[in-house]
Design a protein around this motif. Structure first.
Motif, short mmCIF file in Angstrom:
data_model
loop_
_atom_site.label_atom_id
_atom_site.label_comp_id
_atom_site.label_asym_id
_atom_site.label_seq_id
_atom_site.Cartn_x
_atom_site.Cartn_y
_atom_site.Cartn_z
N SER A 36 -6.54 -6.26 3.71
CA SER A 36 -4.36 -6.68 3.78
C SER A 36 -3.95 -7.31 4.16
O SER A 36 -5.14 -8.86 4.01
N ARG A 87 -2.96 -9.19 6.30
CA ARG A 87 -3.86 -10.19 7.27
C ARG A 87 -4.74 -10.25 7.80
O ARG A 87 -5.71 -10.71 8.13
N SER A 126 10.45 -2.02 10.38
CA SER A 126 9.71 -1.93 11.50
C SER A 126 8.34 -2.02 10.27
O SER A 126 6.57 -2.14 11.19
N LEU A 127 8.74 -1.52 9.51
CA LEU A 127 7.58 -1.16 8.64
C LEU A 127 7.34 -2.55 7.99
O LEU A 127 6.08 -2.64 7.16
N VAL A 151 6.65 -5.24 9.74
CA VAL A 151 5.67 -5.91 10.93
C VAL A 151 4.28 -5.02 10.55
O VAL A 151 3.19 -5.47 9.88
N SER A 152 4.42 -3.28 10.83
CA SER A 152 3.26 -3.43 10.69
C SER A 152 2.42 -2.68 8.91
O SER A 152 1.07 -2.72 8.65
N GLY A 153 3.46 -3.13 8.63
CA GLY A 153 2.55 -3.37 6.48
C GLY A 153 1.77 -4.16 6.84
O GLY A 153 0.88 -4.41 5.53
N ILE A 202 -0.47 -5.14 8.46
CA ILE A 202 -1.99 -4.55 9.22
C ILE A 202 -2.49 -3.32 8.36
O ILE A 202 -3.76 -3.59 8.39
N PHE A 203 -1.59 -3.15 7.56
CA PHE A 203 -2.35 -1.66 6.55
C PHE A 203 -2.51 -2.05 5.20
O PHE A 203 -2.40 -2.88 4.53
N TRP A 228 1.32 5.50 1.05
CA TRP A 228 2.95 5.37 1.77
C TRP A 228 3.33 5.70 0.49
O TRP A 228 4.62 5.93 0.59
#
Length: 291
Positions: free
Chosen positions: A159, A161, A225-226, A228-230, A232-233, A241
């Protein structure tokens, strides 16, 4: 959840074996296509299976839209009697054979699929003990192949991160992983926005301020929001997705053509007239005209 993980793994492994007949184990352009296309066709398999449910969802939404005048009349009539209102609504739904919960069913089914894939891809780590590699129906050989699979040089299990230590275990270059991840995250955000916008086109912009606010939150909030969350995906999850969003865009285009939204107040509000999906000015003024 173990059954879901095993089911997701079985579909993924099936399509991997199918595409392995085409690409063998050769990586082209830094990509292990048998694994990447395995993820893509996992999406297509799930969405094809869910398609009849999706059609039922649309029919249920259209039925609920047709009942809105009667629902509004009941709400006005029993404004101070919630218990009677609920009984009257249940009776209305029973008489008209409408199911307000059907609209949520496809989404509820997809959530465990997404979480299952997220878990399976997070599980794909080269340093995993051998007895854990064979969970969910995998062989050690399949696990090792999947854990090292790449998309343009970036491991699908990595990912944005991922730490230096994690990238070292995967044998990946941090710059390549972050570049591929950023491109995919951008695609995920854009396709999510387009899919959300098209979903609103299916029903039209709501006249109630609170409902319209929820539509705007869905239109702008979820894609934001994606961002940010993207981060860590795993890359494989983002591939899932983006593929899901592209399928949804095609599916909803067909739905809008096959089951167009009913006219509202004599006109069909089919598209936002201003950039970014804001409702037309005429729609903004309708509530004031009634006062």
């Amino acid at each position: 959840m173990a059954l879901i993980y095993a089911g997701i793994s079985a579909i993924l492994l099936f399509w991997h074996r199918a595409w392995q007949l085409v690409f063998a184990d050769t990586a082209r352009w830094g990509t292990d296509w048998s694994w990447v296309l395995g993820i893509v066709f996992l999406v297509l398999t799930v969405r094809v299976v869910l398609f009849p449910i999706f059609v039922k969802q649309i029919k249920a939404q259209r039925a609920m839209q047709a009942l809105q005048p009667q629902i509004k009349a009941l709400q006005d009539k029993h404004r101070d009697d919630r218990e009677t209102l609920q009984k009257e609504l249940v009776e209305l739904y029973r008489t008209e054979r409408a199911n307000p919960l059907m609209g949520c069913l496809p989404m509820l089914v997809q959530i465990p699929v997404f979480l299952g894939l997220f878990h399976v891809l997070r599980h794909l780590k080269p340093a995993m003990p051998e007895h854990l590699k064979t969970l969910y129906g995998w062989t050690v050989t399949q696990f090792d192949s999947a854990s090292s699979a790449t998309l343009f040089g970036a491991p699908v299990a990595a990912s944005f991160r991922s730490t230096g230590a994690e990238l070292a275990v995967l044998g990946a270059d941090g710059v390549t992983v972050r570049l591929v991840a950023l491109i995919l995250i951008a695609m995920m955000v854009v396709t999510t926005y387009l899919s959300s916008r098209q979903m609103i086109l299916r029903t039209g912009w709501a006249e109630e301020p609170q409902q319209r606010m929820m539509q705007r939150l869905m239109l702008y909030g979820i894609p934001a929001s994606l961002l940010v969350s993207g981060l860590i995906f795993p890359i494989g999850v983002i591939i899932y997705w983006v593929t899901t969003n592209l399928f949804s865009l095609g599916q909803q285009t067909w739905i809008l053509h096959r089951y167009p939204p009913p006219p509202a107040n004599g006109t069909t509000e089919t598209a936002p007239a201003t950039p970014g999906g804001s409702p037309p000015a005429s729609a903004e003024r309708k509530p004031n005209k009634r006062r």
